[in-house]
Write a protein that holds these residues in place. Structure first.
Motif, mmCIF file in Angstrom:
data_model
loop_
_atom_site.group_PDB
_atom_site.id
_atom_site.type_symbol
_atom_site.label_atom_id
_atom_site.label_comp_id
_atom_site.label_asym_id
_atom_site.label_seq_id
_atom_site.Cartn_x
_atom_site.Cartn_y
_atom_site.Cartn_z
ATOM 1 N N PHE A 234 -30.248 -29.312 -34.266
ATOM 2 C CA PHE A 234 -31.593 -30.000 -34.089
ATOM 3 C C PHE A 234 -31.887 -29.592 -32.695
ATOM 4 O O PHE A 234 -31.541 -30.316 -31.830
ATOM 5 C CB PHE A 234 -31.364 -31.355 -34.399
ATOM 6 N N HIS A 257 -26.234 -32.640 -34.065
ATOM 7 C CA HIS A 257 -26.975 -32.923 -35.182
ATOM 8 C C HIS A 257 -27.687 -31.786 -35.927
ATOM 9 O O HIS A 257 -27.825 -30.762 -35.437
ATOM 10 C CB HIS A 257 -28.155 -33.833 -35.036
ATOM 11 N N ARG A 258 -27.175 -31.786 -37.183
ATOM 12 C CA ARG A 258 -27.648 -30.583 -38.078
ATOM 13 C C ARG A 258 -28.813 -30.969 -38.933
ATOM 14 O O ARG A 258 -29.003 -32.022 -39.032
ATOM 15 C CB ARG A 258 -26.555 -30.313 -39.128
ATOM 16 N N VAL A 259 -29.799 -29.880 -39.087
ATOM 17 C CA VAL A 259 -31.234 -29.922 -39.697
ATOM 18 C C VAL A 259 -31.016 -29.903 -41.014
ATOM 19 O O VAL A 259 -30.104 -29.400 -41.729
ATOM 20 C CB VAL A 259 -31.792 -29.024 -39.297
ATOM 21 N N ARG A 277 -38.785 -31.844 -40.814
ATOM 22 C CA ARG A 277 -37.301 -31.675 -40.195
ATOM 23 C C ARG A 277 -36.626 -33.164 -40.124
ATOM 24 O O ARG A 277 -37.002 -34.063 -39.576
ATOM 25 C CB ARG A 277 -37.342 -31.085 -38.846
ATOM 26 N N TRP A 279 -32.700 -34.745 -39.707
ATOM 27 C CA TRP A 279 -31.293 -34.244 -38.970
ATOM 28 C C TRP A 279 -30.289 -35.442 -39.100
ATOM 29 O O TRP A 279 -30.857 -36.727 -39.257
ATOM 30 C CB TRP A 279 -31.609 -34.231 -37.482
#
Length: 288
Positions: A234, A257-259, A277, A279
């Motif tokens: 992110f 963090h991943r999206v 988006r 996250w």
């Protein structure tokens, strides 16, 4: 913002053990066979993000050009039956399929299958849904897997997770090069015939259940049903400016963090679009 908290409360209800909350909901529409398992999306520039959508959050802005190489993407979400094959092939025991942090987390957390799954006998699995156990629906998208599990599955399948730019291009553009779409099917409002959103079904729908919601590239169910992990961390877009307060997005930027993209069945239609988006930490599984 309130709509997002409603989804969080539903995820909390899902954590219940024993006989819990049994929602009254219509049955999901029947799925249908999707002829092509994957599609090639043309390379080249496209406009990522938005400057025009009044509902867009600060992290969706500003619109900017991203140039991508051609890429393949699956035309449907990964199903329970496909993921079950990974589990039964020993995917959770094969360290070669996992990233180093993913394998460390799998061992530390004792992961053996998606959250809420239970093996009843050879080849037969059930899942817990709002405190009630039911047979695993084979054609519904798999849910309650963390980023590391999704990544390991993709490796096992000989593929990879898409970047969020790839996901957005597959969801919001079309081969004819027309205007970018607010939704995969175009700019027409969300309808129950196009996507599983708005807490109507309290469950994902089978793949191929929404042919009216297909993207310009032929991808099904890119909005609704389940949040979809991407490989992207992110990060702010070039020219990002916080609004209306720094703590909504800015404090979460970075590699932790991943999206996720696309929304789930529990997401309100007002809160999701092709540029939205989400996250979370890569270990998170309780989200839909």
């Amino acid at each position: 913002h309130e709509h997002q908290h409603v989804e969080t409360m539903l995820a909390t209800l899902q954590l219940m053990q024993g006989e819990g909350y049994r929602p009254t909901a219509p049955s999901p529409p029947r799925g249908s066979r999707v002829p092509a398992k994957e599609v090639l999306v043309d390379g080249g520039p496209f406009t990522m993000g938005t400057d025009l959508d009044a509902w867009a959050y600060d992290n969706e802005r500003p619109a900017h050009t991203v140039d991508l190489a051609p890429f393949y993407i699956d035309t449907t979400p990964v199903t329970n039956s496909a993921y079950q094959a990974f589990v039964e092939a020993g995917g959770y025991q094969d360290q070669r399929l996992w990233s180093e942090p993913g394998w460390a987390h799998r061992q530390q957390a004792g992961l053996e299958a998606p959250q809420y799954w239970r093996k009843e006998c050879e080849g037969v699995w059930t899942r817990l849904r709002f405190g009630w156990r039911e047979d695993l629906p084979p054609t519904q998208p798999v849910c309650h897997v963390c980023y590391y599990e999704a990544e390991a599955y993709a490796t096992w399948a000989g593929k990879r997770l898409p970047t969020e730019a790839e996901w957005e291009k597959a969801a919001a553009t079309s081969p004819d090069g027309g205007a970018k779409r607010r939704f995969p099917w175009g700019d027409e409002p969300v309808a129950t015939s196009r996507a599983n959103l708005g807490q109507r079904l309290f469950s994902p729908a089978p793949t191929g259940a929404y042919p009216e919601g297909v993207s310009g590239w032929g991808c099904h169910q890119m909005l609704g049903d389940v949040w979809e992990w991407t490989s992207s961390t992110f990060e702010p877009y070039p020219g990002y400016a916080w609004f209306p307060y720094k703590e909504y997005s800015e404090v979460f930027f970075g590699p932790d963090h991943r999206v996720l993209r696309g929304g789930s069945w529990a997401t309100d239609p007002a809160a999701v679009r092709t540029t939205f988006r989400n996250w979370d930490y890569p270990i998170r599984r309780q989200i839909f």
